[in-house]
Write a protein that holds these residues in place. Structure first.
Motif, PDB file in Angstrom:
ATOM      1  N   SER A 190     -10.299 -11.876  -9.907  1.00 19.46           N
ATOM      2  CA  SER A 190      -9.488 -12.594 -10.894  1.00 19.46           C
ATOM      3  C   SER A 190      -8.099 -11.991 -10.923  1.00 19.46           C
ATOM      4  CB  SER A 190     -10.119 -12.543 -12.299  1.00 19.46           C
ATOM      5  OG  SER A 190      -9.986 -11.252 -12.864  1.00 19.46           O
ATOM      6  N   ALA A 191      -7.152 -12.769 -11.426  1.00 15.64           N
ATOM      7  CA  ALA A 191      -5.787 -12.275 -11.556  1.00 15.64           C
ATOM      8  C   ALA A 191      -5.064 -13.064 -12.639  1.00 15.64           C
ATOM      9  CB  ALA A 191      -5.036 -12.382 -10.235  1.00 15.64           C
ATOM     10  N   ILE A 192      -4.126 -12.390 -13.288  1.00 13.88           N
ATOM     11  CA  ILE A 192      -3.290 -12.992 -14.328  1.00 13.88           C
ATOM     12  C   ILE A 192      -2.064 -13.603 -13.653  1.00 13.88           C
ATOM     13  CG2 ILE A 192      -1.879 -12.521 -16.363  1.00 13.88           C
ATOM     14  CD1 ILE A 192      -3.807 -10.062 -16.819  1.00 13.88           C
ATOM     15  N   ASP A 227       4.315 -11.555 -14.799  1.00  8.37           N
ATOM     16  CA  ASP A 227       4.556 -10.699 -13.653  1.00  8.37           C
ATOM     17  C   ASP A 227       3.943  -9.326 -13.898  1.00  8.37           C
ATOM     18  OD1 ASP A 227       5.986 -12.618 -12.180  1.00  8.37           O
ATOM     19  OD2 ASP A 227       7.841 -12.144 -13.278  1.00  8.37           O
ATOM     20  N   ASP A 228       3.984  -8.481 -12.882  1.00  7.53           N
ATOM     21  CA  ASP A 228       3.430  -7.138 -13.050  1.00  7.53           C
ATOM     22  C   ASP A 228       4.123  -6.394 -14.183  1.00  7.53           C
ATOM     23  OD1 ASP A 228       1.578  -7.448 -11.047  1.00  7.53           O
ATOM     24  OD2 ASP A 228       2.801  -6.500  -9.504  1.00  7.53           O
ATOM     25  N   ILE A 284      -1.916  -5.440 -20.211  1.00  5.91           N
ATOM     26  CA  ILE A 284      -2.901  -6.515 -20.260  1.00  5.91           C
ATOM     27  C   ILE A 284      -3.728  -6.475 -18.988  1.00  5.91           C
ATOM     28  CG2 ILE A 284      -3.209  -9.020 -20.404  1.00  5.91           C
ATOM     29  CD1 ILE A 284      -0.596  -9.143 -21.973  1.00  5.91           C
ATOM     30  N   VAL A 285      -5.039  -6.585 -19.138  1.00  7.34           N
ATOM     31  CA  VAL A 285      -5.966  -6.449 -18.016  1.00  7.34           C
ATOM     32  C   VAL A 285      -6.924  -7.631 -18.017  1.00  7.34           C
ATOM     33  CG1 VAL A 285      -7.615  -4.907 -16.871  1.00  7.34           C
ATOM     34  CG2 VAL A 285      -5.862  -3.944 -18.377  1.00  7.34           C
ATOM     35  N   ALA A 286      -7.297  -8.076 -16.815  1.00  6.81           N
ATOM     36  CA  ALA A 286      -8.317  -9.110 -16.682  1.00  6.81           C
ATOM     37  C   ALA A 286      -9.377  -8.654 -15.693  1.00  6.81           C
ATOM     38  CB  ALA A 286      -7.706 -10.430 -16.216  1.00  6.81           C
ATOM     39  N   LYS A 287     -10.618  -9.014 -15.968  1.00  3.48           N
ATOM     40  CA  LYS A 287     -11.719  -8.776 -15.028  1.00  3.48           C
ATOM     41  C   LYS A 287     -12.725  -9.912 -15.181  1.00  3.48           C
ATOM     42  CE  LYS A 287     -14.328  -5.566 -18.034  1.00  3.48           C
ATOM     43  NZ  LYS A 287     -15.513  -6.377 -18.380  1.00  3.48           N
ATOM     44  N   ALA A 288     -13.329 -10.288 -14.075  1.00  4.08           N
ATOM     45  CA  ALA A 288     -14.285 -11.389 -14.068  1.00  4.08           C
ATOM     46  C   ALA A 288     -15.680 -10.875 -13.734  1.00  4.08           C
ATOM     47  CB  ALA A 288     -13.861 -12.455 -13.065  1.00  4.08           C
ATOM     48  N   TRP A 302      -9.544  -4.437 -11.282  1.00  2.00           N
ATOM     49  CA  TRP A 302      -8.991  -5.066 -12.474  1.00  2.00           C
ATOM     50  C   TRP A 302      -7.514  -5.382 -12.242  1.00  2.00           C
ATOM     51  CZ3 TRP A 302     -10.654  -1.362 -17.050  1.00  2.00           C
ATOM     52  CH2 TRP A 302     -12.062  -1.331 -17.139  1.00  2.00           C
ATOM     53  N   HIS A 303      -7.097  -6.564 -12.639  1.00  2.00           N
ATOM     54  CA  HIS A 303      -5.685  -6.905 -12.503  1.00  2.00           C
ATOM     55  C   HIS A 303      -4.950  -6.515 -13.779  1.00  2.00           C
ATOM     56  CE1 HIS A 303      -2.189  -9.860 -11.896  1.00  2.00           C
ATOM     57  NE2 HIS A 303      -2.011  -8.802 -11.133  1.00  2.00           N
TER      58      HIS A 303
END
Length: 403
Positions: free
Chosen positions: A268-270, A274-275, A361-365, A391-392
Motif C-alpha cells: 500500500s502507499a499514500i 508527498d514524502d 502519517i503511515v499506511a499499512k495493508a 510501511w509507507h
C-alpha cells in the motif's frame, strides 16, 4: 515472421503524456504523479507506468503478424491475430506492478541497483483478449494440465523486444503450465487495454497478462510461446527479480539459490501527500488541542488474487491506528473475495484525520491471508531493490514552508 517488423530504435519511440515522471530515457521508464495515479480506479493508458528494457518494437503488418507455439507438444502451430480473435474474448480487471516499485525509498536505506521508482510503478487496467488456457487447447493441452505427455511443465513467453541483458536477444519469461492451463488464473493473451487496442508502449499487438504476479512475467510484444521442461533460463528469470536477504551483496550473491519471484506481496502507499508535505487545512479544536483536518488517500493491492482485508492509517508514526475506508468503485462497498469485487485489482483507501501541527502519517495493508506489510525497509532490503512493501510513511507540517 520476416517482413512484419520495422527497425526498433529509439528514433521511433511513441509519444507520451507530459505528466509522466521520466526515470530513464533510453530505454524509456516512467511513472505518473501520485495524484494522477489515483485519479481513476481504472488507470488511463497515458498514466499507466512504462517499463522497458530496450527500444519499443514496431510491428508494421498486423495481417502477417503471428505467434508461434512449439516445444514439448505434439504439433507446433502459428497463430495469427484472426485466430486469436476467434477464441472467446474475456475482460479481466487486473493491476500490474513492477517489482521495483518504491525502489527509490529502499535506496535511501542502502544503495541498490535498478531504475529509481517512486510509488507509482503500477497501474490497473481492463485487459481484453483470449485466455491462455484456451490458446493451449488449440495445440492439444487440456485445461488443468501440469505436465504434457512430452514432459512440458512450463510455458515460456518470448518477446519481439531485444535487450542488452540478453546480449541483444529477446526478453523472455515463463510461468508454470499448471497456472497457464487453469482458466480461473485468468492469464490472457491480451490485445485490448481499457477497451482499445493495446498501444505500442504496452505491447501492441499482443501481450501476456499474468494477474497477481510481478509485471516482469507479463511479456509484451509476444513472438513465441514455448512449452518447456524447466523454468525459462532467460536473464530476467535467473539473474534478476529474485528476493535475497539483506546479508547478500554483489560479492557473495549466488543467483541459483533463489527461485524467480512470481506473486507480489501485500502493498500500500499514500498518494494524496508527498514524502514531505506542507498543507493548509481547516482548523478544529479537540479537547483544547488545536488540530487540522486532512484527507489521506492511496492504494492497496496484494498478489495471487488475495483481496485486501484492511488498511490501517496512523498519524503518529505507527503508535496508534485507525482503519481506512476501502473501495474499488465509488459508492460500492468493497468486500474482499466477494463476487462483486475485482480479485486481481487494487483497492483505494481513504481516511479523514485530525493532525497536530506536524505529523508522520503511515499506511499499512493486510490481505485476506493476514499477510501484513513489514514495518521497516531494513527488514526487506535487498541488493536489487525489489518488493519494497514496508510501511509507507509521509511527513506533514501544516501551514509552514520550512520543514
Amino acid at each position: 515472421m520476416p517482413g512484419i517488423r520495422g527497425p526498433s530504435d529509439y528514433s521511433r519511440e511513441p509519444p507520451r503524456h507530459p505528466c509522466l515522471k521520466i526515470n530513464a530515457k533510453e530505454p524509456f521508464n516512467a511513472e505518473p504523479t501520485r495524484s494522477a495515479l489515483i485519479s481513476s480506479y481504472v488507470t488511463p493508458v497515458d498514466f499507466f507506468y512504462k517499463r522497458n528494457h530496450g527500444p519499443i518494437p514496431v510491428v508494421d503488418d498486423i495481417e502477417r503478424y503471428s505467434v508461434s507455439l512449439s516445444g514439448l507438444i505434439k504439433n507446433s502451430k502459428d497463430l495469427f491475430m484472426k485466430d486469436i480473435c476467434k477464441l472467446p474474448k474475456y475482460t479481466v480487471t487486473a493491476t500490474l506492478q513492477c517489482a521495483g516499485n518504491r525502489r527509490t525509498a529502499m535506496s535511501k536505506s542502502r544503495t541498490v541497483k535498478g531504475v529509481g521508482w517512486d510509488i507509482a510503478a503500477l497501474g490497473n487496467a481492463v485487459w481484453g483478449g483470449a485466455k491462455l488456457a484456451d490458446v493451449l487447447e488449440l495445440v492439444g493441452i487440456p485445461y488443468l494440465t501440469s505436465i504434457t505427455q512430452s514432459g512440458g511443465k512450463h510455458v515460456e513467453f518470448v518477446s519481439i523486444d531485444k535487450c542488452k541483458e540478453e546480449n541483444g536477444g529477446p526478453y523472455k519469461a515463463s510461468i508454470p503450465l499448471s497456472q497457464a492451463t487453469n482458466p480461473e488464473a485468468d492469464v490472457l493473451l491480451a490485445y485490448e487495454m481499457n477497451g482499445e487496442p493495446i498501444n505500442r508502449d504496452h505491447g501492441y499487438p499482443l501481450r501476456v497478462v499474468v494477474p497477481g504476479v510481478i509485471g516482469a512475467r507479463s511479456v509484451k510484444w509476444l513472438d513465441y510461446i514455448n512449452i518447456i521442461a524447466e523454468e525459462c533460463q532467460g536473464f530476467f528469470m535467473q539473474k534478476d527479480y529474485k528476493m535475497f536477504p539483506p546479508t547478500v551483496n554483489w560479492d557473495n550473491i549466488n543467483w541459483s539459490t533463489r527461485r524467480p519471484q512470481m506473486d507480489f506481496p501485500v502493498q500500500s502507499a499514500i498518494c494524496s501527500l508527498d514524502d514531505v508535505s506542507v498543507v493548509k487545512h481547516g482548523k478544529v479544536v479537540l479537547a483544547a488541542i488545536i488540530c487540522f483536518q486532512i484527507t489521506i488517500k492511496g492504494y492497496a493491492v496484494s498478489g495471487g488474487g488475495r483481496g485486501i482485508e484492511r488498511v490501517d492509517v496512523s498519524i503518529d508514526g505507527g503508535k496508534t491506528w485507525e482503519e481506512a475506508t476501502r473501495y474499488q468503485r465509488t459508492g460500492v462497498p468493497y468486500i474482499a473475495d466477494d463476487s462483486s469485487s475485482d480479485r486481481w485489482a487494487w483497492v483505494f483507501f481513504e481516511a479523514e484525520a485530525n493532525i497536530p501541527q506536524s505529523a508522520e502519517i503511515v499506511a499499512k495493508a493486510v490481505d485476506i491471508s493476514a499477510n501484513v506489510q513489514p514495518e521497516s525497509i531494513d527488514s526487506v532490503w535487498n541488493l536489487r531493490g525489489i518488493l519494497n512493501t514496508s510501511w509507507h510513511r509521509v511527513h506533514v507540517r501544516v501551514g509552514q514552508a520550512n520543514l
